[in-house]
Scaffold this active site. Structure first.
Site, PDB file in Angstrom:
ATOM      1  N   LYS A   1       0.864  -1.212  -0.077  1.00  0.00           N
ATOM      2  CA  LYS A   1       0.081  -0.155  -0.072  1.00  0.00           C
ATOM      3  C   LYS A   1       0.783   1.361   0.060  1.00  0.00           C
ATOM      4  CE  LYS A   1      -4.374  -1.869   1.516  1.00  0.00           C
ATOM      5  NZ  LYS A   1      -5.450  -1.899   2.395  1.00  0.00           N
TER       6      LYS A   1
ATOM      7  N   ARG B   1      -2.728 -10.134   5.209  1.00  0.00           N
ATOM      8  CA  ARG B   1      -3.056 -10.215   3.803  1.00  0.00           C
ATOM      9  C   ARG B   1      -2.212  -9.808   2.923  1.00  0.00           C
ATOM     10  NH1 ARG B   1      -6.187  -7.175   0.027  1.00  0.00           N
ATOM     11  NH2 ARG B   1      -7.867  -7.958  -1.132  1.00  0.00           N
TER      12      ARG B   1
END
Length: 266
Positions: free
Chosen positions: A223, A253
């Site tokens: 991210k 994740r």
């Protein structure tokens, strides 16, 4: 600690790596790479070989600024993939459906998914009804607005405490509606309506969220807050994964599991 799935009890005594399969043309990291069934199956089998304990299937990008996908299109993308992966992988790992749409969730569960990974800012009455009807496990995520607008100047006075309070209240609401606590996972929602500073504050204080009483999931992989801190997104993801596991996060994740951190440090 265990997570109750539809068909079995799933142990979280060891870290669980949730492998990401984006059946989309526009996801920020791997959009288009697994947009057909054969590529998605190949990726699923590779992730399982690399150590994935859960596979998260999504047919709608949640990158900042992305548009919503029509329900019929999302169903067209994900249902054949779920059915094919269950068949090819011999049901060896549970599947999660990454969706905010109740009808997509229920169709995915009928196809064999065990977990609903919902990144909407609130659990809708319709999604609550799906949970009550199906017995699926549920990942409750903190988010602000929709992916289209969530990064439009998000503000908090104290991001850790505000996210904590929101998740605690939403979990309590689920419990009041008969959703068993062992079916609930909570996710502070890194990147979902947070600046890079907010994301790092949540990572550094992730242990705070254990007090809510549910297993933690972190969706940090590749991210923006990692890209703005590290020169390499994958190396940065590994470093943040280790920090999260050291803090006791049960599920991480990840797009790439070959470079995973294998166990928590004692």
């Amino acid at each position: 600690m265990n997570l109750q799935l539809r068909s079995k009890t799933f142990s979280l005594d060891k870290p669980v790596f949730m492998g990401i399969i984006n059946v989309t043309p526009d996801s920020f990291s791997d959009g288009g790479r697994y947009f057909n069934v054969s590529d998605a199956i190949e990726r699923a089998l590779q992730l399982i070989e690399d150590g994935a304990g859960i596979l998260d299937i999504g047919g709608e990008s949640t990158r900042p600024g992305s548009d919503s996908v029509d329900e019929k299109e999302e169903l067209r993308r994900v249902i054949p993939v779920i059915e094919a992966i269950i068949d090819a992988a011999k049901n060896s790992v549970p599947l999660s459906i990454d969706t905010v749409k109740p009808n997509v969730a229920i169709a995915a569960i009928k196809a064999g998914a065990e977990i609903i990974n919902d990144v909407s800012p609130a659990t809708s009455p319709e999604m609550l009804a799906v949970l009550q009807k199906t017995g699926a496990a549920y990942c409750l995520t903190h988010a602000i607005e929709t992916p289209k607008t969530m990064q439009d100047n998000p503000k908090y006075e104290n991001v850790v405490e505000e996210v904590f309070t929101s998740l605690k209240q939403r979990r309590s609401e689920l419990l009041r509606h008969g959703i068993e606590p062992e079916r609930i996972v909570i996710d502070p929602g890194l990147g979902f309506g947070k600046t890079t500073q907010h994301d790092w504050q949540l990572v550094e204080n992730i242990q705070r969220f254990h007090a809510i009483g549910s297993p933690l999931l972190a969706g940090h992989s590749r991210k923006r807050f990692i890209a703005e801190t590290f020169s390499d997104r994958d190396a940065g993801t590994v470093a943040v994964t280790q920090k999260l596991l050291d803090a006791g996060v049960q599920i991480v994740r990840l797009h790439e599991i070959k470079r995973r951190v294998i166990t928590r440090r004692s």
